[in-house]
Structure formats: C-alpha cells, structure tokens
Design a protein around this motif. Structure first.
Motif, mmCIF file in Angstrom:
data_model
loop_
_atom_site.group_PDB
_atom_site.id
_atom_site.type_symbol
_atom_site.label_atom_id
_atom_site.label_comp_id
_atom_site.label_asym_id
_atom_site.label_seq_id
_atom_site.Cartn_x
_atom_site.Cartn_y
_atom_site.Cartn_z
ATOM 1 N N ASP A 62 -80.267 36.575 -46.390
ATOM 2 C CA ASP A 62 -81.416 37.052 -47.046
ATOM 3 C C ASP A 62 -82.480 35.600 -46.714
ATOM 4 N N GLN A 63 -82.197 34.757 -46.004
ATOM 5 C CA GLN A 63 -83.003 33.043 -46.036
ATOM 6 C C GLN A 63 -83.292 32.931 -44.538
ATOM 7 N N GLU A 64 -82.400 33.883 -44.199
ATOM 8 C CA GLU A 64 -83.024 34.093 -42.669
ATOM 9 C C GLU A 64 -83.827 35.097 -41.344
ATOM 10 N N ASN A 65 -84.368 34.846 -40.373
ATOM 11 C CA ASN A 65 -84.717 35.478 -39.952
ATOM 12 C C ASN A 65 -84.186 36.739 -39.879
ATOM 13 N N CYS A 66 -84.332 37.768 -40.112
ATOM 14 C CA CYS A 66 -82.558 38.279 -39.652
ATOM 15 C C CYS A 66 -83.133 39.985 -40.455
ATOM 16 N N ILE A 67 -82.747 40.972 -39.911
ATOM 17 C CA ILE A 67 -82.940 42.150 -41.193
ATOM 18 C C ILE A 67 -81.234 43.030 -40.735
ATOM 19 N N LEU A 68 -80.804 43.842 -41.519
ATOM 20 C CA LEU A 68 -79.711 44.829 -41.618
ATOM 21 C C LEU A 68 -80.779 46.194 -41.723
ATOM 22 N N VAL A 69 -80.295 47.461 -40.863
ATOM 23 C CA VAL A 69 -81.435 48.540 -40.715
ATOM 24 C C VAL A 69 -79.852 49.275 -41.143
ATOM 25 N N ALA A 70 -80.513 50.745 -41.948
ATOM 26 C CA ALA A 70 -79.344 51.440 -42.566
ATOM 27 C C ALA A 70 -79.802 52.314 -41.623
ATOM 28 N N MET A 71 -78.682 53.007 -40.666
ATOM 29 C CA MET A 71 -79.334 54.188 -39.944
ATOM 30 C C MET A 71 -78.312 55.695 -39.925
ATOM 31 N N GLY A 72 -77.811 56.445 -40.031
ATOM 32 C CA GLY A 72 -77.538 57.411 -39.966
ATOM 33 C C GLY A 72 -77.353 57.893 -41.764
ATOM 34 N N LYS A 73 -75.722 58.080 -42.349
ATOM 35 C CA LYS A 73 -75.361 58.901 -43.267
ATOM 36 C C LYS A 73 -75.653 57.722 -44.636
ATOM 37 N N PHE A 74 -75.213 56.665 -43.978
ATOM 38 C CA PHE A 74 -76.129 54.826 -44.741
ATOM 39 C C PHE A 74 -77.661 55.471 -45.168
ATOM 40 N N GLY A 75 -78.032 55.881 -44.395
ATOM 41 C CA GLY A 75 -79.488 55.221 -44.075
ATOM 42 C C GLY A 75 -80.243 56.728 -45.176
ATOM 43 N N ALA A 76 -79.798 57.746 -44.517
ATOM 44 C CA ALA A 76 -79.794 59.058 -45.532
ATOM 45 C C ALA A 76 -79.386 59.054 -46.677
ATOM 46 N N GLN A 77 -78.749 57.962 -47.519
ATOM 47 C CA GLN A 77 -78.077 57.914 -48.818
ATOM 48 C C GLN A 77 -77.342 59.595 -48.787
ATOM 49 N N GLU A 78 -76.236 59.496 -47.812
ATOM 50 C CA GLU A 78 -75.574 60.803 -47.665
ATOM 51 C C GLU A 78 -74.248 59.959 -47.682
ATOM 52 N N LEU A 79 -73.419 58.462 -47.787
ATOM 53 C CA LEU A 79 -72.410 58.014 -47.294
ATOM 54 C C LEU A 79 -70.945 58.923 -48.130
ATOM 55 N N ASN A 80 -70.447 59.594 -47.473
ATOM 56 C CA ASN A 80 -69.469 60.251 -47.671
ATOM 57 C C ASN A 80 -67.394 59.040 -47.874
ATOM 58 N N LEU A 81 -66.527 59.919 -48.739
ATOM 59 C CA LEU A 81 -66.076 58.676 -49.353
ATOM 60 C C LEU A 81 -64.703 58.314 -47.821
ATOM 61 N N SER A 82 -65.396 59.042 -46.486
ATOM 62 C CA SER A 82 -64.317 59.001 -45.256
ATOM 63 C C SER A 82 -65.112 57.921 -44.496
ATOM 64 N N SER A 83 -66.655 57.744 -44.740
ATOM 65 C CA SER A 83 -67.458 57.300 -43.934
ATOM 66 C C SER A 83 -67.363 55.851 -43.456
ATOM 67 N N ASP A 84 -67.886 55.088 -42.004
ATOM 68 C CA ASP A 84 -67.447 53.653 -41.746
ATOM 69 C C ASP A 84 -68.395 52.598 -41.747
ATOM 70 N N ILE A 85 -69.037 52.299 -41.930
ATOM 71 C CA ILE A 85 -69.833 51.796 -42.157
ATOM 72 C C ILE A 85 -69.995 50.384 -41.783
#
Length: 85
Positions: A62-85
């Motif tokens: 959080d102190q570095e100049n970088c970001i974490l981008v959520a895409m796919g099911k994670f970005g859509a808040q649709e992770l299921n129990l078999s989702s791989d992130i």
C-alpha cells in the motif's frame, strides 16, 4: 517475492485459517441453503477482498506505486467456492 519472505510463518498460517473459515461458512450456507447463491458469492468475494487487502498492506504494498486490479468473477463480486484467484 521478497516482501512475502519477510512475513513470519504464523501470519501465513493465520491467513490460511481465516480463508478456510470463510470458505467453510460459504460451504455450510450452500449446503443448508441459508443464503442464496448470489449472497454466497458476494460474501466469499468480500472475505477474499478483505484478506487480500490485509496481506497487501502487511507486505507494505500500500506504500508502493502499484495497484491490484480485480477482473473476471472477482471484479464482478461473483467468486464461487471453486474460483481461483
């Protein structure tokens, strides 16, 4: 990778335990139908996001100049129990 090596193994164990507990709660909600599928997916996604933020911050990213981008099911808040992130 070096940032992760700085964390003691007890943090890794705790993070795994937190993840496992959230996963078990989602499984039980699914089996006993105490929540809808969409609610389970949103809850699993929220738990995953909270854990990712904690790990990200504890590694100092959080102190570095970088970001974490959520895409796919994670970005859509649709992770299921078999989702791989």
């Amino acid at each position: 990778l070096q940032l992760l090596e700085k964390k003691p193994s007890d943090d890794l164990s705790r993070w795994r335990q937190v993840r496992h507990q959230a996963w078990c709660e989602a499984v039980l909600a699914t089996i006993y139908q105490t929540a809808s599928c969409s609610d389970v997916c949103r809850s699993w996604t929220a738990h995953s996001e909270a854990l990712l933020k904690e790990i990200w911050n504890s590694c100092g990213l959080d102190q570095e100049n970088c970001i974490l981008v959520a895409m796919g099911k994670f970005g859509a808040q649709e992770l299921n129990l078999s989702s791989d992130i």
